[in-house]
Write a protein that holds these residues in place. Structure first.
Motif, mmCIF file in Angstrom:
data_model
loop_
_atom_site.group_PDB
_atom_site.id
_atom_site.type_symbol
_atom_site.label_atom_id
_atom_site.label_comp_id
_atom_site.label_asym_id
_atom_site.label_seq_id
_atom_site.Cartn_x
_atom_site.Cartn_y
_atom_site.Cartn_z
ATOM 1 N N GLY A 1 -5.889 -2.894 -4.767
ATOM 2 C CA GLY A 1 -5.441 -3.422 -3.492
ATOM 3 C C GLY A 1 -6.408 -3.055 -2.391
ATOM 4 N N LEU A 2 -5.896 -2.538 -1.296
ATOM 5 C CA LEU A 2 -6.740 -2.156 -0.167
ATOM 6 C C LEU A 2 -7.336 -0.766 -0.323
ATOM 7 C CD1 LEU A 2 -4.418 -3.592 2.602
ATOM 8 C CD2 LEU A 2 -6.640 -4.503 1.922
ATOM 9 N N GLY A 3 -6.961 -0.059 -1.395
ATOM 10 C CA GLY A 3 -7.604 1.216 -1.688
ATOM 11 C C GLY A 3 -6.884 2.445 -1.216
ATOM 12 N N ALA B 1 -11.034 -7.241 -2.284
ATOM 13 C CA ALA B 1 -12.069 -6.337 -2.794
ATOM 14 C C ALA B 1 -13.095 -6.013 -1.715
ATOM 15 C CB ALA B 1 -12.751 -6.950 -4.009
ATOM 16 N N VAL B 2 -13.435 -6.989 -0.894
ATOM 17 C CA VAL B 2 -14.369 -6.745 0.216
ATOM 18 C C VAL B 2 -13.788 -5.731 1.193
ATOM 19 C CG1 VAL B 2 -15.451 -7.799 2.238
ATOM 20 C CG2 VAL B 2 -15.525 -8.980 0.038
ATOM 21 N N LEU B 3 -12.523 -5.913 1.558
ATOM 22 C CA LEU B 3 -11.880 -4.991 2.493
ATOM 23 C C LEU B 3 -11.748 -3.602 1.885
ATOM 24 C CD1 LEU B 3 -9.033 -7.214 4.024
ATOM 25 C CD2 LEU B 3 -11.419 -7.019 4.719
ATOM 26 N N ALA C 1 0.830 -1.213 0.000
ATOM 27 C CA ALA C 1 0.000 0.000 0.000
ATOM 28 C C ALA C 1 0.861 1.257 0.000
ATOM 29 C CB ALA C 1 -0.913 0.007 1.221
ATOM 30 N N THR C 2 0.418 2.257 -0.734
ATOM 31 C CA THR C 2 1.105 3.545 -0.813
ATOM 32 C C THR C 2 0.969 4.296 0.513
ATOM 33 O OG1 THR C 2 0.546 3.660 -3.164
ATOM 34 C CG2 THR C 2 1.251 5.706 -2.109
ATOM 35 N N ARG C 3 2.046 4.917 0.965
ATOM 36 C CA ARG C 3 1.976 5.751 2.159
ATOM 37 C C ARG C 3 1.008 6.909 1.925
ATOM 38 N NH1 ARG C 3 8.232 6.255 4.427
ATOM 39 N NH2 ARG C 3 8.798 4.052 4.114
ATOM 40 N N GLY C 4 0.364 7.341 3.001
ATOM 41 C CA GLY C 4 -0.671 8.356 2.882
ATOM 42 C C GLY C 4 -0.210 9.636 2.217
ATOM 43 N N GLU C 5 0.958 10.169 2.624
ATOM 44 C CA GLU C 5 1.436 11.425 2.040
ATOM 45 C C GLU C 5 1.845 11.261 0.586
ATOM 46 O OE1 GLU C 5 3.086 13.983 5.820
ATOM 47 O OE2 GLU C 5 4.440 12.492 4.961
ATOM 48 N N VAL C 6 2.302 10.063 0.216
ATOM 49 C CA VAL C 6 2.667 9.814 -1.182
ATOM 50 C C VAL C 6 1.409 9.732 -2.037
ATOM 51 C CG1 VAL C 6 3.875 8.260 -2.759
ATOM 52 C CG2 VAL C 6 4.748 8.605 -0.436
#
Length: 380
Positions: free
Chosen positions: A106-108, A131-133, A79-84
């Motif tokens: 992924g997790l969105g 996809a559910v998560l 997962a991408t870091r929030g600030e990125v």
């Protein structure tokens, strides 16, 4: 994760289990598992405890928002870091993008940033449980299906595209292009004729980068986190959260002996090849071809490198270094090296540091051979 467990996990029925797991100081312990299994079936107890552990780890990437998101171990790692993600979403917004299709969300994490920036997002994820998560994280339906099959109809309206091809198989991480999902060639082909970005690993081989795309090598708080391929733009090193950019280019930096100051460029500068541009800006030179250090005799401020003053230049000789450490009472010893076959941790043990002082040694090739520089950080 089983899809039925995922559906339970995001439902109201899981709240008591997640609350109980959240009260555990160590959700990975056998004691914690034993306590939760008294009240919940084993698979639900395990899922709740795993989720709490992942949320605690995810705080470093997502801040307190992580407390309400759902994760898988592999999904959190990629997962991408929030600030990125917010930086990327801002680039889409600046390009006047209104709609974006996230293929392989992924997790969105990136889809969340797009939505927060005011973009309309359609997200696709191949794995049913993920996809559910992701649907729970985004608060909207994530389409579960094959990105290759769904790309054309979803992009037909003229939406921009984003893709972060999964780089894992059942055996772990992979660099086999044929194993990427969606396939890497397919993903990069989506950049032709529309605005978009393909996220790739920070160590993406240069041979895998198409000639016609823009590229950003992104460093977040000193960590090189990704290589991004863009449908437009130049090639540059990017520092976050500041957003500073340094374009790749410039004449080859000259080679020379150590100067009064040493610069250690940010890893995005080194990986991108923007070190020549940085050398020109600093009036600096390199100790040898391919070595990621710069020297100068005039100190100039830059966000793209750490600066050190050079106190001494010593030969690389372990007996001499051991004598230096002993004579100066060095107990805290930092060793940096590039271009030499040296294990810093093993060398530190052999030098036997002991005493109240601290020191930083930089070992590097120079035109006169391998040298050890005694340096001190500046501006920290």
């Amino acid at each position: 994760m089983d899809v039925e467990v995922a559906r339970w996990l995001v439902s109201d029925d899981a709240v008591p289990a997640l609350t109980a797991a959240g009260a555990e100081p160590d959700p990975s312990s056998l004691a914690a598992a034993g306590r939760l299994r008294r009240d919940f079936p084993p698979e639900q107890a395990a899922a709740a405890l795993t989720q709490v552990g992942l949320r605690r780890r995810a705080v470093t990437k997502f801040g307190e928002t992580a407390r309400r998101l759902f994760f898988t171990p592999d999904g959190l790692e990629q997962a991408t870091r929030g600030e990125v993600a917010a930086w990327r979403a801002a680039r889409y917004r600046a390009a006047a993008v209104a709609d974006v299709v996230d293929l392989g969300c992924g997790l969105g994490a990136d889809a969340l940033a797009f939505a927060a920036a005011g973009l309309n997002v359609r997200a696709v994820e191949a794995d049913p449980a993920t996809a559910v998560l992701a649907s729970a994280n985004l608060g909207q339906e994530v389409i579960c299906g094959d990105a290759v099959e769904l790309a054309a109809p979803l992009l037909a309206s003229g939406a921009a595209v984003f893709a972060d091809p999964a780089r894992r198989t059942s055996s772990g991480r992979t660099w086999r292009v044929s194993d990427f999902s969606p396939p890497f060639d397919f993903a990069t082909g989506l950049l032709d004729g529309r605005f978009g970005c393909i996220k790739a690993a920070p160590g993406l081989p240069s041979a895998m980068i198409p000639d016609q795309v823009g590229v950003t090598w992104v460093s977040h708080r000193g960590d090189l986190v990704e290589t991004s391929l863009w449908s437009t733009g130049e090639r540059a090193a990017v520092l976050l959260p500041s957003g500073e950019e340094l374009a790749v280019g410039g004449d080859r930096a000259p080679i020379g002996e150590p100067g009064r100051y040493l610069y250690e460029p940010d890893p995005a500068v080194i990986r991108s090849g923007a070190i020549n541009a940085l050398a020109a800006h600093l009036g600096a030179w390199r100790p040898a071809d391919g070595i990621g250090y710069l020297f100068s005799d005039e100190l100039r401020e830059t966000p793209f490198a750490r600066a050190f003053s050079v106190a001494e230049v010593l030969a690389y000789d372990e007996r001499a270094l051991r004598a230096f450490v002993r004579e100066h009472g060095v107990g805290v010893l930092e060793i940096k090296c590039r271009g030499v076959d040296v294990d810093p941790a093993a060398l530190r043990r052999r030098l036997k540091p002991s005493g109240p002082a601290s020191a930083t040694l930089v070992i590097t090739p120079t035109p006169s051979g391998v040298r050890t520089l005694v340096v001190a950080r500046l501006g920290e």
